[in-house]
Design a protein around this motif. Structure first.
Motif, PDB file in Angstrom:
ATOM      1  N   THR A  94     -45.604 -23.722   4.395  1.00 49.78           N
ATOM      2  CA  THR A  94     -44.713 -22.562   4.453  1.00 49.78           C
ATOM      3  C   THR A  94     -45.217 -21.454   3.546  1.00 49.78           C
ATOM      4  O   THR A  94     -45.135 -20.267   3.879  1.00 49.78           O
ATOM      5  CB  THR A  94     -43.287 -22.970   4.043  1.00 49.78           C
ATOM      6  OG1 THR A  94     -43.335 -23.660   2.788  1.00 49.78           O
ATOM      7  CG2 THR A  94     -42.640 -23.840   5.100  1.00 49.78           C
ATOM      8  N   GLY A  95     -45.790 -21.826   2.390  1.00 54.14           N
ATOM      9  CA  GLY A  95     -46.311 -20.826   1.465  1.00 54.14           C
ATOM     10  C   GLY A  95     -47.538 -20.117   2.001  1.00 54.14           C
ATOM     11  O   GLY A  95     -47.665 -18.891   1.874  1.00 54.14           O
ATOM     12  N   GLU A 145     -40.240 -12.806   4.269  1.00 52.34           N
ATOM     13  CA  GLU A 145     -39.834 -13.514   3.068  1.00 52.34           C
ATOM     14  C   GLU A 145     -39.657 -14.994   3.345  1.00 52.34           C
ATOM     15  O   GLU A 145     -39.185 -15.388   4.415  1.00 52.34           O
ATOM     16  CB  GLU A 145     -38.512 -12.950   2.520  1.00 52.34           C
ATOM     17  CG  GLU A 145     -38.619 -11.582   1.890  1.00 52.34           C
ATOM     18  CD  GLU A 145     -37.323 -11.173   1.215  1.00 52.34           C
ATOM     19  OE1 GLU A 145     -36.297 -11.849   1.438  1.00 52.34           O
ATOM     20  OE2 GLU A 145     -37.324 -10.177   0.472  1.00 52.34           O
ATOM     21  N   LEU A 146     -40.034 -15.802   2.373  1.00 50.76           N
ATOM     22  CA  LEU A 146     -39.807 -17.244   2.420  1.00 50.76           C
ATOM     23  C   LEU A 146     -38.695 -17.596   1.450  1.00 50.76           C
ATOM     24  O   LEU A 146     -38.738 -17.216   0.281  1.00 50.76           O
ATOM     25  CB  LEU A 146     -41.077 -18.008   2.060  1.00 50.76           C
ATOM     26  CG  LEU A 146     -40.910 -19.524   1.858  1.00 50.76           C
ATOM     27  CD1 LEU A 146     -40.494 -20.207   3.162  1.00 50.76           C
ATOM     28  CD2 LEU A 146     -42.198 -20.140   1.323  1.00 50.76           C
ATOM     29  N   GLU A 186     -46.453 -17.714   4.702  1.00 49.25           N
ATOM     30  CA  GLU A 186     -45.846 -16.508   4.158  1.00 49.25           C
ATOM     31  C   GLU A 186     -46.926 -15.557   3.624  1.00 49.25           C
ATOM     32  O   GLU A 186     -46.867 -14.330   3.857  1.00 49.25           O
ATOM     33  CB  GLU A 186     -44.871 -16.840   3.037  1.00 49.25           C
ATOM     34  CG  GLU A 186     -44.207 -15.610   2.438  1.00 49.25           C
ATOM     35  CD  GLU A 186     -43.561 -15.854   1.087  1.00 49.25           C
ATOM     36  OE1 GLU A 186     -42.623 -15.117   0.737  1.00 49.25           O
ATOM     37  OE2 GLU A 186     -44.016 -16.778   0.372  1.00 49.25           O
ATOM     38  N   LEU A 232     -38.079 -18.920   6.879  1.00 55.06           N
ATOM     39  CA  LEU A 232     -39.118 -17.905   6.915  1.00 55.06           C
ATOM     40  C   LEU A 232     -38.566 -16.742   7.732  1.00 55.06           C
ATOM     41  O   LEU A 232     -38.418 -16.841   8.951  1.00 55.06           O
ATOM     42  CB  LEU A 232     -40.397 -18.453   7.547  1.00 55.06           C
ATOM     43  CG  LEU A 232     -41.702 -17.706   7.253  1.00 55.06           C
ATOM     44  CD1 LEU A 232     -41.909 -17.513   5.749  1.00 55.06           C
ATOM     45  CD2 LEU A 232     -42.887 -18.442   7.838  1.00 55.06           C
ATOM     46  N   PHE A 236     -37.330 -20.307  11.533  1.00 58.09           N
ATOM     47  CA  PHE A 236     -38.168 -19.126  11.713  1.00 58.09           C
ATOM     48  C   PHE A 236     -37.283 -18.065  12.364  1.00 58.09           C
ATOM     49  O   PHE A 236     -36.892 -18.217  13.527  1.00 58.09           O
ATOM     50  CB  PHE A 236     -39.365 -19.432  12.608  1.00 58.09           C
ATOM     51  CG  PHE A 236     -40.205 -20.591  12.139  1.00 58.09           C
ATOM     52  CD1 PHE A 236     -41.163 -20.419  11.151  1.00 58.09           C
ATOM     53  CD2 PHE A 236     -40.029 -21.859  12.685  1.00 58.09           C
ATOM     54  CE1 PHE A 236     -41.941 -21.495  10.718  1.00 58.09           C
ATOM     55  CE2 PHE A 236     -40.803 -22.931  12.264  1.00 58.09           C
ATOM     56  CZ  PHE A 236     -41.756 -22.750  11.276  1.00 58.09           C
ATOM     57  N   THR A 294     -36.367 -26.346   8.967  1.00 50.72           N
ATOM     58  CA  THR A 294     -37.144 -25.121   8.806  1.00 50.72           C
ATOM     59  C   THR A 294     -36.699 -24.120   9.861  1.00 50.72           C
ATOM     60  O   THR A 294     -36.673 -24.440  11.054  1.00 50.72           O
ATOM     61  CB  THR A 294     -38.652 -25.381   8.967  1.00 50.72           C
ATOM     62  OG1 THR A 294     -39.047 -26.427   8.071  1.00 50.72           O
ATOM     63  CG2 THR A 294     -39.450 -24.121   8.666  1.00 50.72           C
ATOM     64  N   PRO A 345     -42.372 -23.591  -0.949  1.00 51.92           N
ATOM     65  CA  PRO A 345     -43.632 -23.094  -0.390  1.00 51.92           C
ATOM     66  C   PRO A 345     -44.656 -24.199  -0.142  1.00 51.92           C
ATOM     67  O   PRO A 345     -45.678 -23.960   0.509  1.00 51.92           O
ATOM     68  CB  PRO A 345     -44.133 -22.113  -1.457  1.00 51.92           C
ATOM     69  CG  PRO A 345     -43.549 -22.620  -2.733  1.00 51.92           C
ATOM     70  CD  PRO A 345     -42.228 -23.217  -2.377  1.00 51.92           C
ATOM     71  N   ALA A 367     -35.835 -24.658   4.468  1.00 52.43           N
ATOM     72  CA  ALA A 367     -36.719 -23.514   4.236  1.00 52.43           C
ATOM     73  C   ALA A 367     -36.500 -22.494   5.345  1.00 52.43           C
ATOM     74  O   ALA A 367     -36.383 -22.860   6.525  1.00 52.43           O
ATOM     75  CB  ALA A 367     -38.184 -23.945   4.202  1.00 52.43           C
TER      76      ALA A 367
END
Length: 544
Positions: free
Chosen positions: A507-508, A532-533, A511, A466, A428, A426, A537, A464
């Motif tokens: 994550t969803g 934006e992701l 976001e 973000l 960021f 993930t 999600p 993922a």
């Protein structure tokens, strides 16, 4: 796969050129120029300078040292046009040039040198070429000469001037470096700190939103009878060597000269840069409070946190290091990463090689295949290739003109973590790829912002991202909170404000929370920014 690129091996100089190493041990070369003073002044002279033993001989007088020359146009620079103009030094400076107490280990670069080097690099000059140019400057040439006599190697000598990427391949620049400014101080004293018995300890950069700033410092060494001057005005020094002084500063950057002198009047000085920013027009924003964050501990998780505020040769990314330092606590509390499995790199520690080493030699060995969740937080500048197909994270020493050679390709970082066997990755990313910055500067070379449409490549299912902004948007700072706009609300979301009804943060849901908070705050700054992701999600980031 992310790869480590070894330092470039110096190549032979072209015909008619001379590298710094060749100048150190090569044969005598004729030098013709003007005796002292700024370019265009003084009297003409013609002599031969012997670089091999660092001695000059004129009219049969052994050890005679003529006045330092002004800038000379060596044959190797003819392809660059006019050589740079160095500050004039004058006869009074020459009196101090042979000061036997001039210690190269205490060398303090002139205040103008860092900016000149940065400007020259932007014009296409390599560090090896700049080293040769600077070795002809009267003051810096003397420092180079004495350092070599004491056994220092050229890489260490020129690193003291700020040329830490020397040697480099010839750049074949088509424009000459910018002219060097005249030194701000015209006092014909011996070189600062060369023979002073007193040391000056003070922060070289301060931030404030107030109309006044307090300068606080300490004297070391022989402090008895020592005095301190701030922009020429004497300030009182306590018996324990501490001093403080308040003075007004306008909005923007202000340079303040602080000088310490011992009882013999010998001085050492430094320039303190004060950045004053306007007080937040909105807010106040609630301070971040990581103690509110909750999350189960994940013994196999790993986190790499990077924040770069002041770059070596790029505009500032405001509060980026604040973002990284604060995110450390959220990685432990919300994401459940053990503190001994978190690597934090900020400022000059986040050079390209350091980041690559962290990914390949630190994160990868810690990854337990199929069991480790890996988190990467990056706050700083990002840029896309001209066609928008490749996205890069700019390290501290990244060069905007040579992205592929000096920056971190985002895909390479991801591929390296996936190849290590991570269960999930993930990212960021409080950055953008559109060529803008958090402030009003631009990363691209044109005079106006250029928005680049970025193409997002396919990525593995267990990854993922973000991201702080859309593909053609700018990432902003939030001066009222002293954080990046995205980073501030990202961490607020991890405190629990992005939680779902089942006591978890995905994550969803994160976001969704960011899209509720960030665009409105960006509008107050006359900007468009919508996080934006990219990825799943449903991935759970935190649960309790």
């Amino acid at each position: 796969m992310l790869t480590l690129i070894p330092a470039a091996t110096p190549q032979a100089a072209p015909a008619g050129s001379r590298s710094p190493a060749a100048l150190e041990h090569g044969p005598a070369i004729p030098v013709r120029g003007l005796d002292g003073g700024p370019p265009g002044g003084g009297r003409e002279f013609d002599r031969r300078q012997e670089f091999g033993d660092r001695e000059f001989d004129r009219r049969g007088r052994p050890g005679f040292r003529p006045p330092p020359p002004p800038p000379l146009p060596p044959p190797r620079f003819e392809r660059f046009g006019s050589p740079p103009h160095f500050p004039g030094t004058g006869g009074d400076f020459r009196e101090g040039a042979d000061n036997a107490r001039d210690d190269p280990t205490n060398f303090v670069p002139p205040s103008w040198l860092k900016e000149w080097i940065a400007n020259a690099r932007q014009r296409g000059y390599g560090d090896e070429e700049l080293a040769t140019i600077l070795s002809h400057h009267p003051r810096l040439g003397r420092f180079v000469q004495r350092s070599r006599e004491r056994g220092f190697g050229d890489p260490a000598i020129f690193a003291a001037m700020g040329l830490d990427r020397w040697p480099a391949q010839p750049s074949h620049a088509s424009v000459s470096p910018p002219p060097l400014p005249s030194p701000k101080s015209t006092t014909p004293a011996q070189p600062a700190s060369a023979s002073s018995t007193v040391r000056l300890e003070i922060a070289d950069h301060l931030h404030t939103t107030e109309a006044e700033v307090e300068l606080v410092g300490t004297l070391g060494g022989a402090t008895k009878g020592a005095s301190v001057f701030v922009d020429g005005a004497q300030v009182s020094v306590a018996r324990n060597g501490t001093f403080s002084h308040r003075r007004g500063v306008p909005i923007g950057e202000t340079e303040i000269k602080v000088e310490a002198r011992d009882r013999q009047g010998r001085g050492t000085e430094t320039m303190v840069t004060v950045t004053r920013e306007p007080a937040a027009a909105t807010g106040p924003y609630e301070p971040l409070n990581p103690s509110r964050a909750k999350g189960k501990r994940h013994a196999k998780a790993v986190a790499l946190i990077i924040g770069i505020d002041r770059y070596e040769s790029a505009p500032r990314a405001e509060y980026a290091e604040n973002d990284a330092n604060a995110f450390y606590d959220y990685a432990t509390r919300a994401l459940g990463v053990p503190s001994d499995r978190i690597k934090l790199l900020t400022g000059a520690k986040a050079r390209r090689l350091s980041v690559e080493k962290a990914v390949l030699a630190w994160v990868q060995p810690l990854v337990a295949p199929g069991k480790s969740d890996v988190y990467v937080f990056f706050s700083g500048h990002g840029l896309a290739s001209d066609d928008g197909r490749d996205q890069y994270l700019l390290p501290y020493d990244g060069d905007r003109a040579l992205l592929a050679q000096s920056a971190l390709k985002r895909k390479d970082v991801i591929d390296a973590l996936v190849a290590a066997g991570a269960r999930s990755v993930t990212l960021f990313l409080d950055t953008c790829y559109s060529g803008g910055t958090r402030g009003n500067d631009t990363l691209v070379q044109a005079a106006r912002p250029i928005l680049i449409s970025v193409t997002e490549p396919d990525q593995p299912a267990n990854v993922a991202i973000l991201a702080a902004a859309g593909r053609d948007q700018l990432s902003s700072s939030l001066s009222g909170a002293r954080h990046g706009l995205f980073s501030y609300y990202l961490m607020k979301g991890l405190e629990g404000e992005a939680a779902t009804g089942d006591r978890s943060i995905t994550t969803g849901s994160l976001e969704t929370y960011l899209r509720q908070q960030v665009p409105g705050e960006a509008a107050k700054l006359d900007r468009r920014q919508s996080p934006e992701l990219i990825g799943d999600p449903q991935r759970v980031l935190s649960e309790w």
